[in-house]
Write an enzyme that holds these catalytic residues in place. Structure first.
Site, mmCIF file in Angstrom:
data_model
loop_
_atom_site.group_PDB
_atom_site.id
_atom_site.type_symbol
_atom_site.label_atom_id
_atom_site.label_comp_id
_atom_site.label_asym_id
_atom_site.label_seq_id
_atom_site.Cartn_x
_atom_site.Cartn_y
_atom_site.Cartn_z
ATOM 1 N N THR A 217 0.865 -1.175 0.000
ATOM 2 C CA THR A 217 0.000 0.000 0.000
ATOM 3 C C THR A 217 0.903 1.227 0.000
ATOM 4 O O THR A 217 1.567 1.530 0.991
ATOM 5 C CB THR A 217 -0.920 0.021 1.230
ATOM 6 O OG1 THR A 217 -1.624 -1.211 1.307
ATOM 7 C CG2 THR A 217 -1.911 1.172 1.128
ATOM 8 N N LYS B 208 -7.905 1.296 -2.535
ATOM 9 C CA LYS B 208 -7.296 0.800 -1.291
ATOM 10 C C LYS B 208 -7.202 1.918 -0.245
ATOM 11 O O LYS B 208 -7.468 1.695 0.945
ATOM 12 C CB LYS B 208 -5.902 0.239 -1.590
ATOM 13 C CG LYS B 208 -5.090 -0.172 -0.372
ATOM 14 C CD LYS B 208 -5.686 -1.332 0.387
ATOM 15 C CE LYS B 208 -4.834 -1.675 1.610
ATOM 16 N NZ LYS B 208 -5.449 -2.704 2.443
#
Ligand code: NAP
Length: 292
Positions: free
Chosen positions: A96, A171
């Protein structure tokens, strides 16, 4: 036989790399701390002396490291993947990272001849080890088709949100909403505790009521019991994700006030309990100014 280079063997990456061995790929691995590779080497993975060494001859290079700085280092730093990756290899970023980082890194890697896919994931470390992650993809459609055999070991649910960067946008908003839920849950539970409610009843009622998201169900049980054992997401990682999400919102001209409040709570959690489970921030909810 297809050959994968896997970089980053932390809580998530270790299990994900193991899935390539389970699925019959040949695998080269690199991690900043070598000891985390031991069990994978025992199962047949090749230890690489650098990300560049791992990427040599790989059909796909998958990275699962902490943040923008770590990602930049393994792709483009000294001894980085770009030094050896072959033309046309897949560059699959599962970490991420920020949206800006994805756009910058993908541009550089595509100029270098790689096919780039941003593929952050949802699911905890146990899902990573079981090949049951949800993959959040931003990619050109053709590149995603080429990548599918290399994504299959990681998870069967692939959500293609659009062009490069789109998986990361999803995300970041997903984890931002999680941050807000968990921070507000911690405050709500502390209010109930201070007011003297039966906390078992509170937890059961939250878990069966209108606010019973999976985050609320999971974290209310852990927070009420003050039992944070098992699969974990750290305060530092959640803070990083919330920071990237707020930065993305601001870059789009938005003023995300609730998100900034959650970010402030997580900034403190990241300082005071960086490697602890994020649910422990319930014990950071302090007394406020005395009422008149
Ligand atoms: P983690 O256990 O803290 O692992 C982080 C990994 O990054 C380790 O391999 C670490 O190497 C490496 N790293 C950190 N800084 C580095 C640097 N400067 N240079 C090279 N390598 C570096 O974290 P994780 O839980 O596996 O999470 C990995 C990624 O997945 C993060 O982006 C996270 O936000 C995301 N994610 C996590 C979860 C979860 O439930 N944990 C779920 C979904 C997504 P060392 O081993 O040497 O420290």
């Amino acid at each position: 036989m297809s050959h994968v280079a896997f970089i980053g063997l932390g809580r998530m990456g270790h299990g994900m790399a193991g899935r390539y061995l389970d699925s019959g790929f040949t695998l080269a691995v690199w991690n900043r701390s070598r000891d985390k590779a031991d069990s994978l080497i025992a199962r047949g993975a090749r230890w690489a002396t650098s990300p560049a060494d791992a990427a040599r001859d790989a059909d796909a290079i998958v990275t699962m490291v902490a943040d923008d700085a770590a990602s930049h280092k393994v792709w483009a730093g000294k001894g980085g993947i770009v030094e050896t990756a072959r033309n046309g290899a897949l560059a699959i970023e599962c970490s991420t990272v920020s949206h800006r980082h994805v756009l910058d890194m993908s541009r550089d890697l595509m100029l270098r001849g790689l096919r780039y896919i941003d593929c952050p994931v949802t699911g905890l470390p146990d899902a990573a080890a079981a090949g049951k992650l949800t993959l959040l993809v931003g990619a050109e459609t053709n590149d995603l088709e080429v990548a599918r055999p290399f994504l299959a070991p990681l998870g069967t649910t692939i959500r293609h949100f659009g062009a490069i960067g789109a998986g990361t946008v999803f995300k970041l908003i997903n984890n931002l909403i999680g941050a807000v839920q968990i921070a507000s849950l911690a405050e709500g539970l502390r209010i109930a505790e201070e007011a003297g409610l039966d906390m078992q009843l509170v937890q059961q009622s939250l878990a069966s009521g209108a606010v019973a998201s999976p985050q609320v169900v999971r974290h209310s049980a852990r927070m009420v019991a003050r039992d944070f054992a098992g699969a974990s997401f750290t305060a530092a990682l959640r803070h990083k994700d919330a920071h990237y999400a707020v930065t993305l919102a601001e870059s789009l001209g938005l003023d995300p006030r609730v998100a900034r409040a959650a970010l402030e709570i997580y900034a403190r959690a990241a300082t005071e309990m960086s490697d602890d489970d994020e649910g422990q921030l319930i014990d950071l909810i302090k007394a406020g100014p005395a009422a008149d």
